[in-house]
Design a protein around this motif. Structure first.
Motif, PDB file in Angstrom:
ATOM      1  N   ARG A  67     -38.213   3.337  67.505  1.00  0.00           N
ATOM      2  CA  ARG A  67     -38.016   4.128  66.508  1.00  0.00           C
ATOM      3  C   ARG A  67     -36.646   5.001  67.044  1.00  0.00           C
ATOM      4  NH1 ARG A  67     -42.068   6.292  62.441  1.00  0.00           N
ATOM      5  NH2 ARG A  67     -40.092   6.767  61.532  1.00  0.00           N
ATOM      6  N   ASN A  68     -36.251   5.106  68.250  1.00  0.00           N
ATOM      7  CA  ASN A  68     -35.046   5.587  68.774  1.00  0.00           C
ATOM      8  C   ASN A  68     -34.548   4.828  69.926  1.00  0.00           C
ATOM      9  OD1 ASN A  68     -35.795   7.279  70.944  1.00  0.00           O
ATOM     10  ND2 ASN A  68     -37.340   8.281  69.568  1.00  0.00           N
ATOM     11  N   HIS A  69     -33.241   5.052  70.316  1.00  0.00           N
ATOM     12  CA  HIS A  69     -32.809   4.256  71.428  1.00  0.00           C
ATOM     13  C   HIS A  69     -31.704   4.767  71.814  1.00  0.00           C
ATOM     14  CE1 HIS A  69     -30.893   2.054  68.128  1.00  0.00           C
ATOM     15  NE2 HIS A  69     -30.058   2.150  68.961  1.00  0.00           N
ATOM     16  N   PRO A  70     -31.235   4.773  73.067  1.00  0.00           N
ATOM     17  CA  PRO A  70     -29.855   5.122  73.489  1.00  0.00           C
ATOM     18  C   PRO A  70     -28.734   4.188  73.264  1.00  0.00           C
ATOM     19  CG  PRO A  70     -30.981   4.531  75.339  1.00  0.00           C
ATOM     20  CD  PRO A  70     -31.920   4.341  74.333  1.00  0.00           C
ATOM     21  N   ASP A  71     -27.436   4.871  72.810  1.00  0.00           N
ATOM     22  CA  ASP A  71     -26.377   3.819  72.790  1.00  0.00           C
ATOM     23  C   ASP A  71     -25.451   4.215  73.763  1.00  0.00           C
ATOM     24  OD1 ASP A  71     -27.071   2.976  70.309  1.00  0.00           O
ATOM     25  OD2 ASP A  71     -25.849   4.447  69.357  1.00  0.00           O
ATOM     26  N   LEU A  72     -24.967   3.135  74.687  1.00  0.00           N
ATOM     27  CA  LEU A  72     -24.263   3.261  75.812  1.00  0.00           C
ATOM     28  C   LEU A  72     -23.015   2.964  75.472  1.00  0.00           C
ATOM     29  CD1 LEU A  72     -26.781   1.509  78.329  1.00  0.00           C
ATOM     30  CD2 LEU A  72     -26.637   4.025  77.823  1.00  0.00           C
ATOM     31  N   ASN A  73     -21.933   3.592  76.421  1.00  0.00           N
ATOM     32  CA  ASN A  73     -20.599   3.155  76.183  1.00  0.00           C
ATOM     33  C   ASN A  73     -20.080   2.814  77.765  1.00  0.00           C
ATOM     34  OD1 ASN A  73     -20.106   5.473  73.719  1.00  0.00           O
ATOM     35  ND2 ASN A  73     -19.084   3.497  73.692  1.00  0.00           N
ATOM     36  N   PRO A  74     -19.511   1.694  77.945  1.00  0.00           N
ATOM     37  CA  PRO A  74     -19.311   1.377  79.172  1.00  0.00           C
ATOM     38  C   PRO A  74     -17.925   2.216  79.834  1.00  0.00           C
ATOM     39  CG  PRO A  74     -18.790  -0.421  77.958  1.00  0.00           C
ATOM     40  CD  PRO A  74     -19.455   0.454  77.116  1.00  0.00           C
ATOM     41  N   THR A  75     -17.885   2.919  80.920  1.00  0.00           N
ATOM     42  CA  THR A  75     -16.899   4.074  81.211  1.00  0.00           C
ATOM     43  C   THR A  75     -15.646   3.311  81.493  1.00  0.00           C
ATOM     44  OG1 THR A  75     -17.589   3.759  83.569  1.00  0.00           O
ATOM     45  CG2 THR A  75     -18.586   5.451  82.575  1.00  0.00           C
ATOM     46  N   ASP A  76     -15.436   1.966  81.489  1.00  0.00           N
ATOM     47  CA  ASP A  76     -14.299   1.502  81.623  1.00  0.00           C
ATOM     48  C   ASP A  76     -13.490   0.729  80.568  1.00  0.00           C
ATOM     49  OD1 ASP A  76     -15.650  -0.916  81.819  1.00  0.00           O
ATOM     50  OD2 ASP A  76     -15.024  -1.701  83.881  1.00  0.00           O
ATOM     51  N   GLY A  77     -14.615   0.647  79.606  1.00  0.00           N
ATOM     52  CA  GLY A  77     -14.324   0.375  78.159  1.00  0.00           C
ATOM     53  C   GLY A  77     -14.579  -1.249  78.254  1.00  0.00           C
ATOM     54  N   ASP A  78     -14.946  -2.132  79.143  1.00  0.00           N
ATOM     55  CA  ASP A  78     -15.103  -3.461  79.193  1.00  0.00           C
ATOM     56  C   ASP A  78     -16.546  -3.886  78.982  1.00  0.00           C
ATOM     57  OD1 ASP A  78     -15.303  -6.310  79.758  1.00  0.00           O
ATOM     58  OD2 ASP A  78     -14.092  -6.106  81.664  1.00  0.00           O
ATOM     59  N   VAL A  79     -16.521  -3.953  77.474  1.00  0.00           N
ATOM     60  CA  VAL A  79     -18.195  -4.268  76.914  1.00  0.00           C
ATOM     61  C   VAL A  79     -18.798  -5.350  77.383  1.00  0.00           C
ATOM     62  CG1 VAL A  79     -19.518  -4.759  74.983  1.00  0.00           C
ATOM     63  CG2 VAL A  79     -17.688  -2.906  74.906  1.00  0.00           C
ATOM     64  N   GLU A  80     -18.181  -6.475  77.434  1.00  0.00           N
ATOM     65  CA  GLU A  80     -18.750  -7.886  78.068  1.00  0.00           C
ATOM     66  C   GLU A  80     -19.196  -7.768  79.441  1.00  0.00           C
ATOM     67  OE1 GLU A  80     -19.582  -9.708  75.548  1.00  0.00           O
ATOM     68  OE2 GLU A  80     -18.054  -8.407  74.243  1.00  0.00           O
ATOM     69  N   ALA A  81     -18.198  -7.044  80.300  1.00  0.00           N
ATOM     70  CA  ALA A  81     -18.651  -6.786  81.713  1.00  0.00           C
ATOM     71  C   ALA A  81     -19.714  -6.074  81.809  1.00  0.00           C
ATOM     72  CB  ALA A  81     -17.480  -6.455  82.446  1.00  0.00           C
ATOM     73  N   GLU A  82     -19.884  -5.098  81.056  1.00  0.00           N
ATOM     74  CA  GLU A  82     -21.332  -4.059  81.178  1.00  0.00           C
ATOM     75  C   GLU A  82     -22.249  -5.053  80.746  1.00  0.00           C
ATOM     76  OE1 GLU A  82     -23.053  -0.590  82.005  1.00  0.00           O
ATOM     77  OE2 GLU A  82     -21.670  -1.718  82.958  1.00  0.00           O
ATOM     78  N   VAL A  83     -22.071  -5.517  79.644  1.00  0.00           N
ATOM     79  CA  VAL A  83     -23.440  -6.416  79.170  1.00  0.00           C
ATOM     80  C   VAL A  83     -23.962  -7.337  80.386  1.00  0.00           C
ATOM     81  CG1 VAL A  83     -24.153  -8.226  77.622  1.00  0.00           C
ATOM     82  CG2 VAL A  83     -22.914  -6.248  76.768  1.00  0.00           C
ATOM     83  N   GLU A  84     -22.965  -8.073  80.881  1.00  0.00           N
ATOM     84  CA  GLU A  84     -23.098  -8.986  82.239  1.00  0.00           C
ATOM     85  C   GLU A  84     -23.871  -8.449  83.121  1.00  0.00           C
ATOM     86  OE1 GLU A  84     -23.569 -12.356  81.798  1.00  0.00           O
ATOM     87  OE2 GLU A  84     -22.780 -11.986  79.777  1.00  0.00           O
ATOM     88  N   ARG A  85     -23.464  -6.911  83.425  1.00  0.00           N
ATOM     89  CA  ARG A  85     -24.156  -6.442  84.587  1.00  0.00           C
ATOM     90  C   ARG A  85     -25.522  -5.925  84.312  1.00  0.00           C
ATOM     91  NH1 ARG A  85     -24.713  -0.790  86.791  1.00  0.00           N
ATOM     92  NH2 ARG A  85     -24.289   0.086  84.362  1.00  0.00           N
ATOM     93  N   LEU A  86     -25.561  -5.415  82.775  1.00  0.00           N
ATOM     94  CA  LEU A  86     -26.851  -4.837  82.635  1.00  0.00           C
ATOM     95  C   LEU A  86     -27.841  -5.983  82.718  1.00  0.00           C
ATOM     96  CD1 LEU A  86     -25.803  -2.448  79.788  1.00  0.00           C
ATOM     97  CD2 LEU A  86     -26.663  -1.929  81.929  1.00  0.00           C
ATOM     98  N   LEU A  87     -27.406  -7.274  82.193  1.00  0.00           N
ATOM     99  CA  LEU A  87     -28.405  -8.411  82.126  1.00  0.00           C
ATOM    100  C   LEU A  87     -28.711  -8.882  83.556  1.00  0.00           C
ATOM    101  CD1 LEU A  87     -26.811 -10.695  79.634  1.00  0.00           C
ATOM    102  CD2 LEU A  87     -28.882  -9.575  79.271  1.00  0.00           C
ATOM    103  N   ALA A  88     -27.758  -8.573  84.546  1.00  0.00           N
ATOM    104  CA  ALA A  88     -28.096  -8.760  86.145  1.00  0.00           C
ATOM    105  C   ALA A  88     -28.982  -8.023  86.595  1.00  0.00           C
ATOM    106  CB  ALA A  88     -26.950  -9.060  87.061  1.00  0.00           C
ATOM    107  N   LEU A  89     -29.097  -6.605  86.011  1.00  0.00           N
ATOM    108  CA  LEU A  89     -30.002  -5.576  86.384  1.00  0.00           C
ATOM    109  C   LEU A  89     -31.245  -5.923  85.786  1.00  0.00           C
ATOM    110  CD1 LEU A  89     -28.070  -2.339  86.355  1.00  0.00           C
ATOM    111  CD2 LEU A  89     -28.556  -3.616  88.180  1.00  0.00           C
ATOM    112  N   GLY A  90     -31.622  -6.573  84.937  1.00  0.00           N
ATOM    113  CA  GLY A  90     -32.725  -6.955  84.402  1.00  0.00           C
ATOM    114  C   GLY A  90     -33.036  -6.866  82.831  1.00  0.00           C
ATOM    115  N   ALA A  91     -31.927  -6.342  82.150  1.00  0.00           N
ATOM    116  CA  ALA A  91     -32.001  -6.461  80.814  1.00  0.00           C
ATOM    117  C   ALA A  91     -31.944  -7.554  80.059  1.00  0.00           C
ATOM    118  CB  ALA A  91     -30.704  -5.324  80.227  1.00  0.00           C
ATOM    119  N   ARG A  92     -32.163  -7.805  78.735  1.00  0.00           N
ATOM    120  CA  ARG A  92     -32.168  -9.012  78.057  1.00  0.00           C
ATOM    121  C   ARG A  92     -31.567  -8.809  76.724  1.00  0.00           C
ATOM    122  NH1 ARG A  92     -36.385  -8.959  74.652  1.00  0.00           N
ATOM    123  NH2 ARG A  92     -38.293  -7.785  75.400  1.00  0.00           N
TER     124      ARG A  92
END
Length: 125
Positions: A67-92
């Protein structure tokens, strides 16, 4: 008088796994408690008011969409690279009804808790 949000609390089953995931996502340090919970603290050079994270150990599994969740912003602005990093950490990737036109990418952490990576600094309404 008003209140300020100072901490994000998340119920988790596996505190160690979730502390490892979220500390790496956010660059936070972990302090584990004797009660099976963990607190994540931002780096010392974080801006004042940066949220802490409390991982509260529970026995129940997650059921349904958060019912709630955090919204994240990549600090360097590269959304696609951040999504790939998060997937590698175990996100899906997960589907909560979003479309390709939405200004965010929806992911879930290792226990299925949804969160967004924003394509813009703030969510557009």
């Amino acid at each position: 008088m008003v209140s300020q949000i100072t901490q994000w609390t998340l119920d988790v089953r596996d505190t160690d796994r979730m502390a490892e995931f979220w500390s790496r996502v956010l660059g936070y340090r972990v302090e584990k408690g004797d009660d099976g919970c963990a607190k994540l603290y931002p780096p010392d050079d974080a801006p004042p008011g940066t949220l802490t994270v409390w991982l509260q150990r529970v026995d129940a599994s997650k059921a349904g969409k958060n019912r709630n969740h955090p919204d994240l912003n990549p600090t360097d602005g590269d959304v696609e690279a951040e999504v790939e990093r998060l997937l590698a950490l175990g996100a899906r990737h997960t589907d909560v009804g979003q479309t390709d036109a939405d200004p965010f990418v929806v992911l879930a952490d290792p226990e299925g808790n949804e969160f967004c990576v924003l394509r813009n600094r703030t969510r557009e309404v």
